[in-house]
Design a protein around this motif. Structure first.
Motif, PDB file in Angstrom:
ATOM      1  N   LYS A  30       0.645  -1.208  -0.111  1.00  0.00           N
ATOM      2  CA  LYS A  30      -0.056  -0.021  -0.102  1.00  0.00           C
ATOM      3  C   LYS A  30       0.872   1.186  -0.079  1.00  0.00           C
ATOM      4  O   LYS A  30       0.374   2.314   0.420  1.00  0.00           O
ATOM      5  CB  LYS A  30      -0.808  -0.082   1.171  1.00  0.00           C
ATOM      6  CG  LYS A  30      -1.910  -1.074   1.356  1.00  0.00           C
ATOM      7  CD  LYS A  30      -2.672  -1.240   2.656  1.00  0.00           C
ATOM      8  CE  LYS A  30      -3.353  -2.347   2.689  1.00  0.00           C
ATOM      9  NZ  LYS A  30      -4.007  -2.409   4.115  1.00  0.00           N
ATOM     10  N   TRP A  31       1.966   1.222  -0.429  1.00  0.00           N
ATOM     11  CA  TRP A  31       3.095   2.336  -0.463  1.00  0.00           C
ATOM     12  C   TRP A  31       2.544   3.552  -1.276  1.00  0.00           C
ATOM     13  O   TRP A  31       2.651   4.565  -1.036  1.00  0.00           O
ATOM     14  CB  TRP A  31       4.408   1.901  -0.667  1.00  0.00           C
ATOM     15  CG  TRP A  31       4.954   1.271   0.465  1.00  0.00           C
ATOM     16  CD1 TRP A  31       5.023  -0.229   0.584  1.00  0.00           C
ATOM     17  CD2 TRP A  31       5.679   1.648   1.768  1.00  0.00           C
ATOM     18  NE1 TRP A  31       5.618  -0.470   1.925  1.00  0.00           N
ATOM     19  CE2 TRP A  31       6.153   0.736   2.723  1.00  0.00           C
ATOM     20  CE3 TRP A  31       5.746   3.196   2.040  1.00  0.00           C
ATOM     21  CZ2 TRP A  31       6.637   0.944   3.697  1.00  0.00           C
ATOM     22  CZ3 TRP A  31       6.357   3.368   3.236  1.00  0.00           C
ATOM     23  CH2 TRP A  31       6.841   2.381   4.177  1.00  0.00           C
ATOM     24  N   LYS A  32       1.972   3.192  -2.515  1.00  0.00           N
ATOM     25  CA  LYS A  32       1.694   4.262  -3.425  1.00  0.00           C
ATOM     26  C   LYS A  32       0.392   4.772  -2.818  1.00  0.00           C
ATOM     27  O   LYS A  32       0.184   5.972  -2.986  1.00  0.00           O
ATOM     28  CB  LYS A  32       1.283   3.505  -4.727  1.00  0.00           C
ATOM     29  CG  LYS A  32       2.429   3.105  -5.309  1.00  0.00           C
ATOM     30  CD  LYS A  32       2.191   2.554  -6.998  1.00  0.00           C
ATOM     31  CE  LYS A  32       3.432   2.551  -7.603  1.00  0.00           C
ATOM     32  NZ  LYS A  32       3.251   2.036  -9.084  1.00  0.00           N
ATOM     33  N   GLU A  33      -0.490   4.062  -1.929  1.00  0.00           N
ATOM     34  CA  GLU A  33      -1.532   4.944  -1.340  1.00  0.00           C
ATOM     35  C   GLU A  33      -1.050   5.705  -0.310  1.00  0.00           C
ATOM     36  O   GLU A  33      -1.730   6.849   0.165  1.00  0.00           O
ATOM     37  CB  GLU A  33      -2.449   3.701  -0.624  1.00  0.00           C
ATOM     38  CG  GLU A  33      -3.103   2.801  -1.465  1.00  0.00           C
ATOM     39  CD  GLU A  33      -3.927   1.856  -0.749  1.00  0.00           C
ATOM     40  OE1 GLU A  33      -4.320   2.216   0.483  1.00  0.00           O
ATOM     41  OE2 GLU A  33      -4.339   0.820  -1.251  1.00  0.00           O
ATOM     42  N   GLN A 116       6.333  -7.295  -6.354  1.00  0.00           N
ATOM     43  CA  GLN A 116       6.275  -6.304  -7.646  1.00  0.00           C
ATOM     44  C   GLN A 116       6.112  -4.808  -7.139  1.00  0.00           C
ATOM     45  O   GLN A 116       5.539  -4.059  -7.922  1.00  0.00           O
ATOM     46  CB  GLN A 116       5.386  -6.719  -8.516  1.00  0.00           C
ATOM     47  CG  GLN A 116       5.785  -8.225  -9.224  1.00  0.00           C
ATOM     48  CD  GLN A 116       4.833  -8.570 -10.234  1.00  0.00           C
ATOM     49  OE1 GLN A 116       4.281  -7.767 -10.945  1.00  0.00           O
ATOM     50  NE2 GLN A 116       4.780  -9.964 -10.406  1.00  0.00           N
ATOM     51  N   GLU A 117       6.392  -4.595  -5.878  1.00  0.00           N
ATOM     52  CA  GLU A 117       5.860  -3.239  -5.367  1.00  0.00           C
ATOM     53  C   GLU A 117       7.191  -2.157  -5.676  1.00  0.00           C
ATOM     54  O   GLU A 117       6.867  -1.085  -5.850  1.00  0.00           O
ATOM     55  CB  GLU A 117       5.880  -3.199  -3.966  1.00  0.00           C
ATOM     56  CG  GLU A 117       4.867  -1.988  -3.501  1.00  0.00           C
ATOM     57  CD  GLU A 117       4.225  -2.127  -1.893  1.00  0.00           C
ATOM     58  OE1 GLU A 117       3.280  -1.202  -1.769  1.00  0.00           O
ATOM     59  OE2 GLU A 117       4.834  -3.026  -1.298  1.00  0.00           O
ATOM     60  N   LEU A 118       8.263  -2.457  -5.957  1.00  0.00           N
ATOM     61  CA  LEU A 118       9.306  -1.590  -6.151  1.00  0.00           C
ATOM     62  C   LEU A 118       9.935  -1.538  -7.528  1.00  0.00           C
ATOM     63  O   LEU A 118       9.980  -2.438  -8.253  1.00  0.00           O
ATOM     64  CB  LEU A 118      10.480  -1.934  -5.061  1.00  0.00           C
ATOM     65  CG  LEU A 118      10.178  -1.945  -3.669  1.00  0.00           C
ATOM     66  CD1 LEU A 118      11.578  -2.345  -2.811  1.00  0.00           C
ATOM     67  CD2 LEU A 118       9.318  -0.752  -3.117  1.00  0.00           C
ATOM     68  N   TYR A 148      15.035  -9.259  -2.910  1.00  0.00           N
ATOM     69  CA  TYR A 148      14.969  -8.036  -3.781  1.00  0.00           C
ATOM     70  C   TYR A 148      14.028  -8.502  -5.071  1.00  0.00           C
ATOM     71  O   TYR A 148      13.055  -7.717  -5.217  1.00  0.00           O
ATOM     72  CB  TYR A 148      16.153  -7.382  -4.289  1.00  0.00           C
ATOM     73  CG  TYR A 148      16.894  -7.258  -3.021  1.00  0.00           C
ATOM     74  CD1 TYR A 148      16.722  -6.868  -1.747  1.00  0.00           C
ATOM     75  CD2 TYR A 148      18.514  -6.939  -3.520  1.00  0.00           C
ATOM     76  CE1 TYR A 148      17.356  -6.726  -0.730  1.00  0.00           C
ATOM     77  CE2 TYR A 148      19.396  -6.497  -2.433  1.00  0.00           C
ATOM     78  CZ  TYR A 148      19.123  -6.366  -1.160  1.00  0.00           C
ATOM     79  OH  TYR A 148      19.718  -6.186  -0.071  1.00  0.00           O
ATOM     80  N   SER A 149      14.444  -9.362  -5.732  1.00  0.00           N
ATOM     81  CA  SER A 149      13.860  -9.902  -7.140  1.00  0.00           C
ATOM     82  C   SER A 149      12.301 -10.090  -6.646  1.00  0.00           C
ATOM     83  O   SER A 149      11.536  -9.680  -7.758  1.00  0.00           O
ATOM     84  CB  SER A 149      14.359 -10.931  -7.419  1.00  0.00           C
ATOM     85  OG  SER A 149      15.768 -11.000  -7.796  1.00  0.00           O
ATOM     86  N   ARG A 150      11.904 -10.703  -5.698  1.00  0.00           N
ATOM     87  CA  ARG A 150      10.459 -10.707  -5.390  1.00  0.00           C
ATOM     88  C   ARG A 150       9.572  -9.576  -5.077  1.00  0.00           C
ATOM     89  O   ARG A 150       8.386  -9.560  -5.685  1.00  0.00           O
ATOM     90  CB  ARG A 150      10.159 -11.823  -4.241  1.00  0.00           C
ATOM     91  CG  ARG A 150      10.718 -13.244  -4.512  1.00  0.00           C
ATOM     92  CD  ARG A 150      10.113 -14.397  -3.442  1.00  0.00           C
ATOM     93  NE  ARG A 150      10.824 -13.932  -2.133  1.00  0.00           N
ATOM     94  CZ  ARG A 150      11.891 -14.748  -1.928  1.00  0.00           C
ATOM     95  NH1 ARG A 150      12.855 -15.318  -2.682  1.00  0.00           N
ATOM     96  NH2 ARG A 150      12.515 -14.320  -0.588  1.00  0.00           N
ATOM     97  N   ILE A 151      10.476  -8.574  -4.652  1.00  0.00           N
ATOM     98  CA  ILE A 151       9.357  -7.152  -4.371  1.00  0.00           C
ATOM     99  C   ILE A 151       9.639  -6.319  -5.254  1.00  0.00           C
ATOM    100  O   ILE A 151       9.063  -5.139  -5.310  1.00  0.00           O
ATOM    101  CB  ILE A 151       9.954  -6.831  -2.802  1.00  0.00           C
ATOM    102  CG1 ILE A 151      11.068  -6.296  -2.956  1.00  0.00           C
ATOM    103  CG2 ILE A 151       9.618  -7.745  -1.732  1.00  0.00           C
ATOM    104  CD1 ILE A 151      11.732  -5.793  -1.694  1.00  0.00           C
ATOM    105  N   MET A 152      10.330  -6.603  -6.426  1.00  0.00           N
ATOM    106  CA  MET A 152      10.649  -5.705  -7.558  1.00  0.00           C
ATOM    107  C   MET A 152       9.798  -5.984  -8.831  1.00  0.00           C
ATOM    108  O   MET A 152       9.422  -7.003  -8.957  1.00  0.00           O
ATOM    109  CB  MET A 152      12.007  -5.395  -7.811  1.00  0.00           C
ATOM    110  CG  MET A 152      13.114  -5.331  -6.842  1.00  0.00           C
ATOM    111  SD  MET A 152      14.543  -4.883  -7.158  1.00  0.00           S
ATOM    112  CE  MET A 152      14.615  -3.360  -7.954  1.00  0.00           C
ATOM    113  N   ASN A 153       9.401  -4.945  -9.404  1.00  0.00           N
ATOM    114  CA  ASN A 153       8.358  -5.300 -10.663  1.00  0.00           C
ATOM    115  C   ASN A 153       9.013  -5.226 -12.028  1.00  0.00           C
ATOM    116  O   ASN A 153      10.348  -5.655 -12.058  1.00  0.00           O
ATOM    117  CB  ASN A 153       7.174  -4.111 -10.772  1.00  0.00           C
ATOM    118  CG  ASN A 153       7.946  -2.683 -10.733  1.00  0.00           C
ATOM    119  OD1 ASN A 153       9.191  -2.321 -11.631  1.00  0.00           O
ATOM    120  ND2 ASN A 153       7.276  -1.932 -10.435  1.00  0.00           N
ATOM    121  N   GLU A 154       8.284  -5.160 -13.287  1.00  0.00           N
ATOM    122  CA  GLU A 154       9.153  -5.441 -14.376  1.00  0.00           C
ATOM    123  C   GLU A 154      10.058  -4.381 -14.705  1.00  0.00           C
ATOM    124  O   GLU A 154      11.032  -4.426 -15.683  1.00  0.00           O
ATOM    125  CB  GLU A 154       8.053  -5.398 -15.502  1.00  0.00           C
ATOM    126  CG  GLU A 154       7.082  -4.085 -15.683  1.00  0.00           C
ATOM    127  CD  GLU A 154       5.786  -3.822 -14.733  1.00  0.00           C
ATOM    128  OE1 GLU A 154       5.327  -2.979 -14.813  1.00  0.00           O
ATOM    129  OE2 GLU A 154       5.896  -4.603 -13.742  1.00  0.00           O
TER     130      GLU A 154
END
Length: 240
Positions: A30-33, A116-118, A148-154
Motif C-alpha cells: 500500500k505504499w503508493k496509497e 512487484q512493489e518496487l 529483492y527480486s520478489r518485491i521488484m516489478n518489471e
C-alpha cells in the motif's frame, strides 16, 4: 555504522508521522496509497545519514523515494536533512512530499514490501562484512538479492556503489552466478570528474576526497527493464 546516541531521537521521530514511518509492515502493498499517487518507488537500503535519498527526492519529484535504516539516530539525521530541504523549497513545504524515511531491519524486507512493489533499489556503501564467515550478511549476497527480486516489478533495477574492492568483486560474482544482467560497470566512477547529475552520499564525498576509487554497477532485473536494455544494445550495434 551506528552513530553515538542522538539525544531525543525517538521523541523527534514520533512527532514526524508524515515523513517517518515506524510501522512499515502496515503499508506492505500500500505504499503508493501512502504517497497518494501512482509514481514509481525507489528505495535506498541502508541510507545512513540520508544525504543521497533526501537530495534525490528533491531532484526527481515524480518519483517516490523511501530511505531505510535500522537506527533511530540515523533516521533522525536524515529527517533533519529532509526538513532543511523543505524549508529551502518554501511554499509551506515541511519536507519533500515524495519522501518517506523508514526504520526497519532489512533481514525482514519481505514483510515491508509486497511482490512487484518496487521499481529500483539503491545499495550505497553497504557494510562490506569483510570476514568470510559473515558473507551472508552482505546486502548483495544471493539470499538478499532473491528477496529483492520478489518485491521488484518489471522495471526493476539495482544500483550498487561501494569503495570496497573485495565487496565489489563479491557482488559482481553474486549477480553473475544468479544470471542477472549487469551494465554500466565502473571501477572508478569519478575518474573523468564529477557528473553534475550524480548525487553523492556522505561516504562517497569522503572517499572521493581522499582519492579513493568508487565502484558502481547497475543490475537489470525486470522484464521491461531488460527489454529496454536489449533495445539500447541493438541500437549501438547498428551504429557500428
Amino acid at each position: 555504522m551506528r552513530l553515538r546516541g542522538k539525544k531525543g531521537a525517538p521523541e523527534m521521530l514520533a512527532q514526524m508521522s508524515t515523513l517517518v514511518v515506524m510501522n512499515p509492515e502496515a503499508h506492505k502493498g500500500k505504499w503508493k496509497e501512502l504517497f497518494g499517487n501512482d509514481h514509481p518507488i525507489y528505495v535506498e537500503f541502508g541510507m545512513g545519514k540520508g544525504q543521497f535519498i533526501t537530495q534525490m527526492s528533491v531532484r526527481y519529484p515524480d518519483i517516490n523515494f523511501i530511505g531505510i535504516d535500522m537506527y533511530d539516530e540515523l533516521i533522525a539525521r536524515a529527517s533533519e536533512k529532509a526538513l532543511a530541504l523543505g524549508e529551502q523549497a518554501g511554499e509551506g513545504m515541511e519536507h519533500p512530499a515524495n519522501l518517506k524515511l523508514v526504520r526497519a531491519n532489512l533481514e525482514f524486507v519481505e514483510t515491508i514490501f509486497a511482490e512487484q512493489e518496487l521499481d529500483r533499489i539503491y545499495l550505497n556503501f553497504s557494510d562490506p562484512w569483510p570476514k568470510k564467515k559473515h558473507a551472508r550478511r552482505r546486502l548483495t549476497h544471493p539470499r538478499f538479492v532473491e528477496k529483492y527480486s520478489r518485491i521488484m516489478n518489471e522495471n526493476a533495477e539495482i544500483h550498487f556503489k561501494t569503495d570496497s574492492v573485495t565487496l565489489f568483486e563479491f557482488s559482481l560474482n553474486s549477480f553473475a552466478d544468479m544470471g542477472l544482467q549487469m551494465t554500466n560497470i565502473s571501477l572508478d566512477l569519478h575518474r573523468g570528474g564529477l557528473n553534475e547529475e550524480h548525487v553523492m552520499t556522505e561516504y562517497e564525498e569522503k572517499f572521493s576526497g581522499k582519492g579513493m576509487n568508487i565502484h558502481r554497477v547497475e543490475v537489470v532485473i525486470g522484464s521491461a527493464a531488460l527489454a529496454r536494455y536489449e533495445a539500447r544494445k541493438s541500437q549501438v550495434k547498428r551504429r557500428y
